[in-house]
Scaffold this active site. Sequence first.
Site, PDB file in Angstrom:
ATOM      1  N   PRO A 188      32.945  11.733 -65.691  1.00 58.00           N
ATOM      2  CA  PRO A 188      31.874  10.812 -65.333  1.00 58.00           C
ATOM      3  C   PRO A 188      31.948  10.037 -64.101  1.00 58.00           C
ATOM      4  O   PRO A 188      33.062   9.615 -63.538  1.00 58.00           O
ATOM      5  CB  PRO A 188      31.896   9.739 -66.640  1.00 58.00           C
ATOM      6  CG  PRO A 188      32.835  10.431 -67.495  1.00 58.00           C
ATOM      7  CD  PRO A 188      33.796  11.449 -67.122  1.00 58.00           C
ATOM      8  N   ASN A 189      30.662  10.029 -63.571  1.00 56.74           N
ATOM      9  CA  ASN A 189      30.394   9.353 -62.460  1.00 56.74           C
ATOM     10  C   ASN A 189      30.909  10.130 -61.052  1.00 56.74           C
ATOM     11  O   ASN A 189      30.584   9.478 -59.779  1.00 56.74           O
ATOM     12  CB  ASN A 189      31.024   7.631 -62.572  1.00 56.74           C
ATOM     13  CG  ASN A 189      30.340   6.964 -63.414  1.00 56.74           C
ATOM     14  OD1 ASN A 189      29.035   7.189 -63.696  1.00 56.74           O
ATOM     15  ND2 ASN A 189      31.002   6.464 -64.572  1.00 56.74           N
TER      16      ASN A 189
ATOM     17  N   ARG B 115      28.966   6.309 -54.040  1.00 61.51           N
ATOM     18  CA  ARG B 115      29.679   5.346 -54.881  1.00 61.51           C
ATOM     19  C   ARG B 115      30.785   4.567 -54.138  1.00 61.51           C
ATOM     20  O   ARG B 115      31.838   5.257 -53.983  1.00 61.51           O
ATOM     21  CB  ARG B 115      30.245   6.158 -56.142  1.00 61.51           C
ATOM     22  CG  ARG B 115      31.210   5.436 -57.173  1.00 61.51           C
ATOM     23  CD  ARG B 115      31.629   6.307 -58.223  1.00 61.51           C
ATOM     24  NE  ARG B 115      32.384   5.553 -58.978  1.00 61.51           N
ATOM     25  CZ  ARG B 115      33.206   5.840 -59.974  1.00 61.51           C
ATOM     26  NH1 ARG B 115      33.637   7.344 -59.861  1.00 61.51           N
ATOM     27  NH2 ARG B 115      33.872   5.336 -60.851  1.00 61.51           N
TER      28      ARG B 115
ATOM     29  N   TYR C 219      36.122   4.883 -53.069  1.00 65.74           N
ATOM     30  CA  TYR C 219      36.648   6.387 -52.995  1.00 65.74           C
ATOM     31  C   TYR C 219      36.198   7.433 -51.933  1.00 65.74           C
ATOM     32  O   TYR C 219      36.499   8.180 -52.048  1.00 65.74           O
ATOM     33  CB  TYR C 219      35.760   6.705 -54.040  1.00 65.74           C
ATOM     34  CG  TYR C 219      35.975   6.092 -55.416  1.00 65.74           C
ATOM     35  CD1 TYR C 219      37.065   6.466 -56.277  1.00 65.74           C
ATOM     36  CD2 TYR C 219      34.870   5.149 -56.035  1.00 65.74           C
ATOM     37  CE1 TYR C 219      37.306   5.729 -57.474  1.00 65.74           C
ATOM     38  CE2 TYR C 219      35.265   4.455 -57.280  1.00 65.74           C
ATOM     39  CZ  TYR C 219      36.354   4.727 -57.971  1.00 65.74           C
ATOM     40  OH  TYR C 219      36.746   4.127 -59.131  1.00 65.74           O
TER      41      TYR C 219
ATOM     42  N   ASN D  68      40.066  15.310 -62.205  1.00 62.52           N
ATOM     43  CA  ASN D  68      39.985  14.180 -62.099  1.00 62.52           C
ATOM     44  C   ASN D  68      39.018  13.795 -63.069  1.00 62.52           C
ATOM     45  O   ASN D  68      37.662  13.930 -63.026  1.00 62.52           O
ATOM     46  CB  ASN D  68      39.302  13.727 -60.639  1.00 62.52           C
ATOM     47  CG  ASN D  68      39.133  12.225 -60.565  1.00 62.52           C
ATOM     48  OD1 ASN D  68      39.187  11.601 -61.375  1.00 62.52           O
ATOM     49  ND2 ASN D  68      38.829  12.013 -59.194  1.00 62.52           N
TER      50      ASN D  68
ATOM     51  N   ALA E 120      36.838   7.565 -65.382  1.00 60.99           N
ATOM     52  CA  ALA E 120      37.248   6.713 -66.490  1.00 60.99           C
ATOM     53  C   ALA E 120      37.858   7.085 -67.612  1.00 60.99           C
ATOM     54  O   ALA E 120      38.296   6.215 -68.374  1.00 60.99           O
ATOM     55  CB  ALA E 120      36.096   5.447 -66.631  1.00 60.99           C
TER      56      ALA E 120
ATOM     57  N   GLU F 253      46.770  16.026 -62.865  1.00 62.59           N
ATOM     58  CA  GLU F 253      45.625  14.905 -62.608  1.00 62.59           C
ATOM     59  C   GLU F 253      45.622  14.379 -61.263  1.00 62.59           C
ATOM     60  O   GLU F 253      46.651  13.896 -60.779  1.00 62.59           O
ATOM     61  CB  GLU F 253      46.373  13.925 -63.839  1.00 62.59           C
ATOM     62  CG  GLU F 253      45.416  12.654 -63.818  1.00 62.59           C
ATOM     63  CD  GLU F 253      46.004  11.679 -64.718  1.00 62.59           C
ATOM     64  OE1 GLU F 253      47.072  12.122 -65.499  1.00 62.59           O
ATOM     65  OE2 GLU F 253      45.654  10.664 -64.764  1.00 62.59           O
TER      66      GLU F 253
ATOM     67  N   HIS G 200      43.566  11.513 -58.984  1.00 61.96           N
ATOM     68  CA  HIS G 200      42.562  10.315 -58.412  1.00 61.96           C
ATOM     69  C   HIS G 200      42.492  10.002 -57.171  1.00 61.96           C
ATOM     70  O   HIS G 200      43.490   9.940 -56.367  1.00 61.96           O
ATOM     71  CB  HIS G 200      43.140   8.922 -59.195  1.00 61.96           C
ATOM     72  CG  HIS G 200      43.341   9.278 -60.787  1.00 61.96           C
ATOM     73  ND1 HIS G 200      42.109   9.254 -61.651  1.00 61.96           N
ATOM     74  CD2 HIS G 200      44.263   9.388 -61.750  1.00 61.96           C
ATOM     75  CE1 HIS G 200      42.673   9.432 -62.995  1.00 61.96           C
ATOM     76  NE2 HIS G 200      43.852   9.793 -62.961  1.00 61.96           N
TER      77      HIS G 200
ATOM     78  N   ARG H 256      44.701  -0.957 -59.072  1.00 61.86           N
ATOM     79  CA  ARG H 256      43.451  -1.728 -59.307  1.00 61.86           C
ATOM     80  C   ARG H 256      43.387  -2.545 -60.388  1.00 61.86           C
ATOM     81  O   ARG H 256      44.367  -3.256 -60.690  1.00 61.86           O
ATOM     82  CB  ARG H 256      42.416  -0.395 -59.053  1.00 61.86           C
ATOM     83  CG  ARG H 256      42.445   0.287 -57.916  1.00 61.86           C
ATOM     84  CD  ARG H 256      41.495   1.420 -58.077  1.00 61.86           C
ATOM     85  NE  ARG H 256      40.140   0.895 -58.196  1.00 61.86           N
ATOM     86  CZ  ARG H 256      38.896   1.727 -58.536  1.00 61.86           C
ATOM     87  NH1 ARG H 256      39.100   2.698 -58.806  1.00 61.86           N
ATOM     88  NH2 ARG H 256      37.716   1.069 -58.693  1.00 61.86           N
TER      89      ARG H 256
HETATM   90  C1  DQA Z   1      39.134   7.776 -60.433  1.00 58.73           C
HETATM   91  C2  DQA Z   1      39.832   6.405 -60.883  1.00 58.73           C
HETATM   92  C3  DQA Z   1      39.078   5.796 -62.182  1.00 58.73           C
HETATM   93  O1  DQA Z   1      39.597   4.523 -62.731  1.00 58.73           O
HETATM   94  C4  DQA Z   1      37.578   5.748 -62.240  1.00 58.73           C
HETATM   95  O2  DQA Z   1      37.027   5.416 -63.421  1.00 58.73           O
HETATM   96  C5  DQA Z   1      36.938   6.993 -61.522  1.00 58.73           C
HETATM   97  C6  DQA Z   1      37.592   7.461 -60.166  1.00 58.73           C
HETATM   98  C7  DQA Z   1      39.778   8.057 -59.057  1.00 58.73           C
HETATM   99  O3  DQA Z   1      39.579   9.084 -58.799  1.00 58.73           O
HETATM  100  O4  DQA Z   1      40.249   7.127 -58.455  1.00 58.73           O
HETATM  101  O5  DQA Z   1      35.951   7.083 -61.703  1.00 58.73           O
HETATM  102  O6  DQA Z   1      39.480   8.826 -61.392  1.00 58.73           O
END
Ligand code: DQA
Length: 140
Positions: A8-9, A16, A21, A69, A72, A93, A95, A102
């Site tokens: 998501p997102n 964003r 990011y 990735n 959240a 994984e 990020h 954070r």
């Molecule tokens: C993320 C870190 C997560 O906490 C966040 O919700 C994201 C992006 C990252 O790539 O740093 O959506 O996965």
Amino acid sequence: MILLVHGPNLSQLGSRDPAVYGTATLADLVGIAREEHPRVDSFASESEGELVARLHAARTDGTHAVVINPGALTHYSYSLRDALEMLTVPKVEVHLSQTAAREPFRRHSVLSPVVDVTITGAGAFGYRLAVRAALHLLGR
Ligand code: DQA
């Protein structure tokens, strides 16, 4: 084939919160991954159920490794955890941000115990590292 999964997102990357990011879009990140390995299949969804279903499909569709990735969902999705646990291929994984530095809720990943490698905080370059780690785990 390496399956690259985004949760998501992450479709909103580029605009964003660029201070956290970076400015690379999701398409840019897929392109970076493909520079490291030509056979990258990209799947992105805002929906936990769709992500779980894609991971189920990866058990039989010739996926050799997964780079994910999860956004959240990293921090609370036991269904994604269980789907990853069922997959026996190498799992990485990744990020963009340094989640450990954070907000407290981002400091814990419920997925890390069921993946082979976790990469955080390297921004878009982390995707190069993630694909290379997957290839390393595959002995290539
Ligand atoms: C993320 C870190 C997560 O906490 C966040 O919700 C994201 C992006 C990252 O790539 O740093 O959506 O996965």
